[in-house]
Design a protein around this motif. Sequence first.
Motif, PDB file in Angstrom:
ATOM      1  N   HIS A  49       0.844  -1.197   0.000  1.00  0.00           N
ATOM      2  CA  HIS A  49       0.000   0.000   0.000  1.00  0.00           C
ATOM      3  C   HIS A  49       0.880   1.249   0.000  1.00  0.00           C
ATOM      4  CE1 HIS A  49      -3.495  -2.517   0.803  1.00  0.00           C
ATOM      5  NE2 HIS A  49      -2.830  -3.080   1.796  1.00  0.00           N
ATOM      6  N   PRO A  51       0.525   5.569   0.225  1.00  0.00           N
ATOM      7  CA  PRO A  51      -0.303   6.776   0.352  1.00  0.00           C
ATOM      8  C   PRO A  51       0.083   7.807  -0.702  1.00  0.00           C
ATOM      9  CG  PRO A  51       1.422   6.786   2.004  1.00  0.00           C
ATOM     10  CD  PRO A  51       1.541   5.463   1.281  1.00  0.00           C
ATOM     11  N   ALA A 229      -9.186   7.899   0.975  1.00  0.00           N
ATOM     12  CA  ALA A 229      -8.991   7.940   2.420  1.00  0.00           C
ATOM     13  C   ALA A 229     -10.216   8.514   3.120  1.00  0.00           C
ATOM     14  CB  ALA A 229      -7.749   8.768   2.753  1.00  0.00           C
ATOM     15  N   ALA A 271      -6.756  12.661  -0.430  1.00  0.00           N
ATOM     16  CA  ALA A 271      -5.798  11.636  -0.017  1.00  0.00           C
ATOM     17  C   ALA A 271      -6.316  10.264  -0.457  1.00  0.00           C
ATOM     18  CB  ALA A 271      -5.616  11.667   1.491  1.00  0.00           C
ATOM     19  N   GLU A 273      -5.076   5.845  -1.208  1.00  0.00           N
ATOM     20  CA  GLU A 273      -4.130   4.755  -0.962  1.00  0.00           C
ATOM     21  C   GLU A 273      -4.095   3.868  -2.197  1.00  0.00           C
ATOM     22  OE1 GLU A 273      -3.461   2.017   2.824  1.00  0.00           O
ATOM     23  OE2 GLU A 273      -5.099   1.257   1.570  1.00  0.00           O
TER      24      GLU A 273
END
Length: 371
Positions: A49, A51, A229, A271, A273
């Motif tokens: 993962h 970000p 997110a 945001a 992921e």
Amino acid sequence: MRKLVVFGLMVATLSGCGEDDSRTGNIEPVVRGLKTCLVEDVQQTTVRHYPSVLQPSSTTTLSFEVSGRLEEVKLDVGQRLNAGDVIAQIDPKTLQIQVDNAQAALEQAQSTARNAKEDYDRKAQLVDQGVVTKSEADQSKTNMETSQAQVVQASKQLENATQDLDKAVLTAPYGGIVNSVDVESFANVTAGTPIATIYADDQFETSFTVTFDVASRVAVGKVATVRLADDPSIVLPAHISELGSRADSISAFPVVVTLDETNPLLKAGMAVEITLEFAVPRGSGYTLPLTVLPMNSEIDAPDNLSEAAEGELYVYDEATSTVKLRTVLVGGIRDNQLIVVDGLKPGERVACAGVPFLRDGMAVKLLPDAE
């Protein structure tokens, strides 16, 4: 001091429980019930993962190709535009004057060219009669050709002036969102001065960096997923669209992932992921919940995707009704589950609840609902 007193009371209480009591007799040690997970589910891929932040795939800074004085700019940041919508306009008066002047110059050149041609035609006939010398006729022909060239030049100047007038209106090249407005109403601008920036709202991308080992195992077109997110329920398919061959910093190679689908909730700056799938080391492994890890146990995913990390689990020994601490190899984590690639066999049971209270060799009782 208070902590010491409480500890002393606890010791006294525990000691009393282990002694003979004439009223109750010997108290047998309590055998803890054990909840286990069966080793059976096999997983062949692990995930990584990353970000990142959502960005538009297309961002364009718009400017005029001509200079002039702006009219009122009726544009707001965040405004949605369609292809062809007006961004800003330049006062056309000056440009219109240039068109008019170019039109007048063309008409004058055309008139001069007509007169020059008539003069040449007349002198060409008089040369045969001996009234006009050949040199005079040649000069007349040169004047005619020069005037015709001036017509072509004036015509081109009129064409350019007309195009400049058309360029006084700046329009959106595609549908999108206004990201910034860089000028004020009625300001004088020159060609190339940034007027506004817009971005397409129908396609987004995101960028991040990976290690050399990961960069060597991915390629343009590799499938990825993007999760918001702010709303983890929104998961969208994506793919790697760009892969840098040069690290931005030490062992950090840039990767760009482009979304294959969009969502009305998507906005630049969100945001996200990014998830990438990779083959599990040694081909496959057994999946177990993270609760199988003892207290303070840490398993760091190795940087090299072909390696596995060591960890410890409590395995139930049916023959002795005890738990045994066993070292295993973990190839990664997927959906909050460990992927154990070595150290377990199908059909074995691993403690998956109350693990912090277990000890190696501890007697336990397998709970009926786990059988």
